[in-house]
Each structure stands twice: as structure tokens, then as C-alpha cells.
Design a protein around this motif. Structure first.
Motif, PDB file in Angstrom:
ATOM      1  N   ALA A  16      12.529   2.263  -4.563  1.00  0.00           N
ATOM      2  CA  ALA A  16      12.099   2.099  -3.176  1.00  0.00           C
ATOM      3  C   ALA A  16      13.327   1.821  -2.314  1.00  0.00           C
ATOM      4  CB  ALA A  16      11.108   0.956  -3.058  1.00  0.00           C
ATOM      5  N   THR A  17      13.254   2.240  -1.056  1.00  0.00           N
ATOM      6  CA  THR A  17      14.364   2.041  -0.140  1.00  0.00           C
ATOM      7  C   THR A  17      13.834   1.764   1.263  1.00  0.00           C
ATOM      8  OG1 THR A  17      16.391   3.012   0.723  1.00  0.00           O
ATOM      9  CG2 THR A  17      14.591   4.518   0.314  1.00  0.00           C
ATOM     10  N   VAL A  18      14.628   1.032   2.049  1.00  0.00           N
ATOM     11  CA  VAL A  18      14.281   0.752   3.438  1.00  0.00           C
ATOM     12  C   VAL A  18      15.153   1.647   4.313  1.00  0.00           C
ATOM     13  CG1 VAL A  18      14.172  -1.001   5.237  1.00  0.00           C
ATOM     14  CG2 VAL A  18      13.729  -1.641   2.872  1.00  0.00           C
ATOM     15  N   ASP A  19      14.505   2.580   5.055  1.00  0.00           N
ATOM     16  CA  ASP A  19      15.209   3.491   5.964  1.00  0.00           C
ATOM     17  C   ASP A  19      14.579   3.419   7.343  1.00  0.00           C
ATOM     18  OD1 ASP A  19      16.995   4.477   4.092  1.00  0.00           O
ATOM     19  OD2 ASP A  19      15.715   6.160   3.518  1.00  0.00           O
ATOM     20  N   ASP A  20      15.389   3.187   8.360  1.00  0.00           N
ATOM     21  CA  ASP A  20      14.937   3.174   9.756  1.00  0.00           C
ATOM     22  C   ASP A  20      13.723   2.278   9.971  1.00  0.00           C
ATOM     23  OD1 ASP A  20      16.945   4.969  10.434  1.00  0.00           O
ATOM     24  OD2 ASP A  20      15.675   6.698   9.964  1.00  0.00           O
ATOM     25  N   GLY A  21      13.725   1.106   9.367  1.00  0.00           N
ATOM     26  CA  GLY A  21      12.640   0.157   9.570  1.00  0.00           C
ATOM     27  C   GLY A  21      11.357   0.508   8.841  1.00  0.00           C
ATOM     28  N   GLU A  22      11.413   1.401   7.857  1.00  0.00           N
ATOM     29  CA  GLU A  22      10.246   1.772   7.067  1.00  0.00           C
ATOM     30  C   GLU A  22      10.596   1.715   5.584  1.00  0.00           C
ATOM     31  OE1 GLU A  22       9.283   5.664   8.528  1.00  0.00           O
ATOM     32  OE2 GLU A  22       7.943   4.856  10.060  1.00  0.00           O
ATOM     33  N   LEU A  23       9.615   1.415   4.762  1.00  0.00           N
ATOM     34  CA  LEU A  23       9.794   1.330   3.321  1.00  0.00           C
ATOM     35  C   LEU A  23       9.293   2.618   2.676  1.00  0.00           C
ATOM     36  CD1 LEU A  23      10.627  -0.570   0.988  1.00  0.00           C
ATOM     37  CD2 LEU A  23       8.270  -1.376   0.944  1.00  0.00           C
ATOM     38  N   GLY A  81       0.841  -1.184   0.000  1.00  0.00           N
ATOM     39  CA  GLY A  81       0.000   0.000   0.000  1.00  0.00           C
ATOM     40  C   GLY A  81       0.879   1.237   0.000  1.00  0.00           C
ATOM     41  N   ILE A  82       0.259   2.379  -0.167  1.00  0.00           N
ATOM     42  CA  ILE A  82       1.018   3.628  -0.210  1.00  0.00           C
ATOM     43  C   ILE A  82       0.227   4.702   0.545  1.00  0.00           C
ATOM     44  CG2 ILE A  82       0.046   4.171  -2.478  1.00  0.00           C
ATOM     45  CD1 ILE A  82       2.709   5.554  -3.143  1.00  0.00           C
ATOM     46  N   VAL A  83       0.924   5.490   1.358  1.00  0.00           N
ATOM     47  CA  VAL A  83       0.288   6.546   2.136  1.00  0.00           C
ATOM     48  C   VAL A  83       0.218   7.798   1.262  1.00  0.00           C
ATOM     49  CG1 VAL A  83       0.454   7.985   4.195  1.00  0.00           C
ATOM     50  CG2 VAL A  83       1.162   5.595   4.294  1.00  0.00           C
ATOM     51  N   LEU A  84      -1.012   8.262   0.996  1.00  0.00           N
ATOM     52  CA  LEU A  84      -1.226   9.404   0.104  1.00  0.00           C
ATOM     53  C   LEU A  84      -2.102  10.458   0.763  1.00  0.00           C
ATOM     54  CD1 LEU A  84      -2.060   7.482  -3.184  1.00  0.00           C
ATOM     55  CD2 LEU A  84       0.082   8.611  -2.635  1.00  0.00           C
ATOM     56  N   GLN A  85      -1.995  11.673   0.260  1.00  0.00           N
ATOM     57  CA  GLN A  85      -2.892  12.750   0.665  1.00  0.00           C
ATOM     58  C   GLN A  85      -4.102  12.736  -0.278  1.00  0.00           C
ATOM     59  OE1 GLN A  85      -0.489  16.259   0.381  1.00  0.00           O
ATOM     60  NE2 GLN A  85       0.683  15.775   2.220  1.00  0.00           N
ATOM     61  N   GLY A  86      -5.148  13.448   0.102  1.00  0.00           N
ATOM     62  CA  GLY A  86      -6.374  13.461  -0.691  1.00  0.00           C
ATOM     63  C   GLY A  86      -6.185  14.003  -2.095  1.00  0.00           C
ATOM     64  N   VAL A 106      -5.147   2.447  -3.737  1.00  0.00           N
ATOM     65  CA  VAL A 106      -3.936   2.539  -4.543  1.00  0.00           C
ATOM     66  C   VAL A 106      -2.924   1.532  -4.017  1.00  0.00           C
ATOM     67  CG1 VAL A 106      -2.057   4.024  -5.305  1.00  0.00           C
ATOM     68  CG2 VAL A 106      -4.335   4.969  -4.998  1.00  0.00           C
ATOM     69  N   LYS A 107      -2.401   0.697  -4.896  1.00  0.00           N
ATOM     70  CA  LYS A 107      -1.384  -0.285  -4.546  1.00  0.00           C
ATOM     71  C   LYS A 107      -0.194  -0.100  -5.475  1.00  0.00           C
ATOM     72  CE  LYS A 107      -3.793  -2.502  -1.465  1.00  0.00           C
ATOM     73  NZ  LYS A 107      -3.407  -2.667  -0.095  1.00  0.00           N
ATOM     74  N   LEU A 108       0.975  -0.517  -4.985  1.00  0.00           N
ATOM     75  CA  LEU A 108       2.212  -0.428  -5.761  1.00  0.00           C
ATOM     76  C   LEU A 108       2.873  -1.791  -5.730  1.00  0.00           C
ATOM     77  CD1 LEU A 108       4.149   1.641  -7.186  1.00  0.00           C
ATOM     78  CD2 LEU A 108       5.361   1.741  -5.031  1.00  0.00           C
ATOM     79  N   LYS A 109       3.212  -2.311  -6.896  1.00  0.00           N
ATOM     80  CA  LYS A 109       3.914  -3.590  -6.963  1.00  0.00           C
ATOM     81  C   LYS A 109       5.404  -3.293  -7.125  1.00  0.00           C
ATOM     82  CE  LYS A 109       1.943  -7.142  -8.499  1.00  0.00           C
ATOM     83  NZ  LYS A 109       1.301  -8.211  -9.246  1.00  0.00           N
ATOM     84  N   ILE A 110       6.196  -3.794  -6.171  1.00  0.00           N
ATOM     85  CA  ILE A 110       7.637  -3.557  -6.163  1.00  0.00           C
ATOM     86  C   ILE A 110       8.357  -4.849  -6.525  1.00  0.00           C
ATOM     87  CG2 ILE A 110       9.606  -3.093  -4.668  1.00  0.00           C
ATOM     88  CD1 ILE A 110       7.976  -1.174  -3.178  1.00  0.00           C
ATOM     89  N   GLY A 111       9.309  -4.755  -7.427  1.00  0.00           N
ATOM     90  CA  GLY A 111      10.102  -5.910  -7.810  1.00  0.00           C
ATOM     91  C   GLY A 111      11.441  -5.907  -7.090  1.00  0.00           C
ATOM     92  N   ILE A 112      11.830  -7.083  -6.581  1.00  0.00           N
ATOM     93  CA  ILE A 112      13.162  -7.261  -6.013  1.00  0.00           C
ATOM     94  C   ILE A 112      14.027  -7.693  -7.192  1.00  0.00           C
ATOM     95  CG2 ILE A 112      14.557  -8.501  -4.335  1.00  0.00           C
ATOM     96  CD1 ILE A 112      11.927  -9.008  -2.786  1.00  0.00           C
ATOM     97  N   ALA A 113      14.966  -6.828  -7.583  1.00  0.00           N
ATOM     98  CA  ALA A 113      15.640  -7.011  -8.860  1.00  0.00           C
ATOM     99  C   ALA A 113      17.153  -6.915  -8.746  1.00  0.00           C
ATOM    100  CB  ALA A 113      15.152  -5.956  -9.841  1.00  0.00           C
ATOM    101  N   ARG A 142       7.065  15.454  -5.942  1.00  0.00           N
ATOM    102  CA  ARG A 142       8.052  14.372  -5.861  1.00  0.00           C
ATOM    103  C   ARG A 142       8.497  14.085  -4.432  1.00  0.00           C
ATOM    104  NH1 ARG A 142       9.917  12.217 -10.494  1.00  0.00           N
ATOM    105  NH2 ARG A 142       9.640  13.428 -12.376  1.00  0.00           N
ATOM    106  N   ARG A 143       7.578  14.125  -3.494  1.00  0.00           N
ATOM    107  CA  ARG A 143       7.950  13.858  -2.105  1.00  0.00           C
ATOM    108  C   ARG A 143       8.136  12.353  -1.878  1.00  0.00           C
ATOM    109  NH1 ARG A 143       4.029  12.043   1.510  1.00  0.00           N
ATOM    110  NH2 ARG A 143       1.948  11.851   0.601  1.00  0.00           N
ATOM    111  N   ARG A 144       8.851  12.028  -0.782  1.00  0.00           N
ATOM    112  CA  ARG A 144       9.005  10.617  -0.396  1.00  0.00           C
ATOM    113  C   ARG A 144       7.674  10.135   0.173  1.00  0.00           C
ATOM    114  NH1 ARG A 144      14.309   8.752   2.125  1.00  0.00           N
ATOM    115  NH2 ARG A 144      12.906   8.091   3.769  1.00  0.00           N
ATOM    116  N   ARG A 145       7.207   9.000  -0.311  1.00  0.00           N
ATOM    117  CA  ARG A 145       5.932   8.463   0.147  1.00  0.00           C
ATOM    118  C   ARG A 145       6.165   7.135   0.858  1.00  0.00           C
ATOM    119  NH1 ARG A 145       5.309  11.120  -4.598  1.00  0.00           N
ATOM    120  NH2 ARG A 145       3.718  12.742  -4.553  1.00  0.00           N
ATOM    121  N   LYS A 146       5.533   6.988   2.006  1.00  0.00           N
ATOM    122  CA  LYS A 146       5.695   5.776   2.798  1.00  0.00           C
ATOM    123  C   LYS A 146       4.907   4.636   2.171  1.00  0.00           C
ATOM    124  CE  LYS A 146       5.431   4.123   7.499  1.00  0.00           C
ATOM    125  NZ  LYS A 146       5.062   4.433   8.866  1.00  0.00           N
ATOM    126  N   LEU A 147       5.544   3.463   2.100  1.00  0.00           N
ATOM    127  CA  LEU A 147       4.899   2.268   1.572  1.00  0.00           C
ATOM    128  C   LEU A 147       4.562   1.340   2.729  1.00  0.00           C
ATOM    129  CD1 LEU A 147       7.203   1.660  -1.499  1.00  0.00           C
ATOM    130  CD2 LEU A 147       4.995   2.791  -1.443  1.00  0.00           C
TER     131      LEU A 147
END
Length: 159
Positions: A56-63, A33-38, A123-130, A84-89
Motif C-alpha cells: 500500500a502507498t499514500v499518493d496525493d492524499g489518497e491510500l 475499505g476498498i473500492v471495487l467493481q462488481g 470487503v475489508k483489508l487489514k494493513i500493517g504498518i511494518a 492488477r490495477r491500483r485500487r483505492k483504499l
């Protein structure tokens, strides 16, 4: 006899990173999932987004989704959003640990593949481990794709 799946009216692809499968060898994928504003959701409903240059990146235990573009929503002038802000996944702990392990220990990259509205309208985001492809791997992929096209063309002309 199995029923044919009906076309879901809520499912809609918002943005797709078509270049990702060419540049990276996708090992596994994770839906998050993705945290978005209205105003961001309203802009996505109009179709204004791009995830081609994002990662996508993992920082301080958050994606986090970094450098994902969502166009500004015209009607939300005062209370709009940063494009272009950073959005929490949002993923569960087990998946987060798997993603952290892949990036930190195995040297993999987290590449957004597709952003979409699911059947519930979320809204969902599919992330590939590549893993990044080298130039010769890209050439081999391109040659294989060209051969498949040529083969299909020959079979179509013959029949």
C-alpha cells in the motif's frame, strides 16, 4: 457467565499474506475499505485473489493498494476488470495522516495482511504498518518458532 461468540456466516477470509509476519516486524495495523467493481466482488466471493506481492502507498492524499491480484470473473467477459490495477483504499483523515507520517518520516512500509468479508458482507483489508526485518531477526524468529514446536511435542509425548 459470558456468552460464546457465534460464528458469523458472513465473515470469510479471502486472501492472507502469511509471509508478511516473517519478513516484517508489524508495529500496528489499520482496517480499511476498498473500492471495487462488481466483477471484482463476484470474483472475490469465488475466492480468486492474492495479496502476497502487493503493498500500500499514500499518493496525493489518497491510500492505494498496488499490485493486488483479483482473478477475472468468467461471466463478466465484456465488462470485466483489470486483474492488477491500483485500487483505492478507504480510511479516515486521521488514519491517513498517521499512515503518511509512518511511511514518509519514519521509513515504515504498509503491508497488506489479510483481505476478508466482514460481518456485513463488505470487503475489508487489514494493513500493517511494518519495519523490514534483517536476516538475523528472521533467523531468531524461526528458532523461536522451532523451539515452541519442540516444547509442545515434548509436553504432548510426556502426558
Amino acid at each position: 457467565m459470558a456468552k460464546k461468540p457465534t460464528k458469523d456466516p458472513n465473515y470469510k477470509v479471502i486472501a492472507e499474506n502469511r509471509r508478511a509476519r516473517f519478513d516484517y516486524a508489524i508495529e500496528d495495523d489499520v482496517e480499511c475499505g476498498i473500492v471495487l467493481q462488481g466483477s471484482e466482488v463476484k470474483s472475490l466471493r469465488q475466492g480468486g485473489s492474492n495479496i502476497a506481492e502487493s503493498y500500500a502507498t499514500v499518493d496525493d492524499g489518497e491510500l492505494w493498494l498496488v499490485n493486488g491480484y483479483i482473478a477475472p470473473y468468467e461471466q463478466a467477459k465484456t465488462w470485466g476488470h483489470e486483474e492488477r490495477r491500483r485500487r483505492k483504499l478507504l480510511v479516515n483523515r486521521k488514519e491517513l495522516a498517521k499512515l503518511w507520517n509512518a511511511t514518509q518520516r519514519q521509513g515504515m512500509t504498509l503491508v497488506p495482511l489479510v483481505m476478508y468479508f466482514n460481518h456485513k458482507g463488505l470487503v475489508k483489508l487489514k494493513i500493517g504498518i511494518a519495519k523490514g526485518k534483517k536476516t538475523q531477526d528472521k533467523r531468531a524468529t524461526e528458532a523461536k518458532r522451532d523451539w515452541q514446536r519442540q516444547k509442545a511435542r515434548l509436553l504432548r509425548d510426556r502426558g
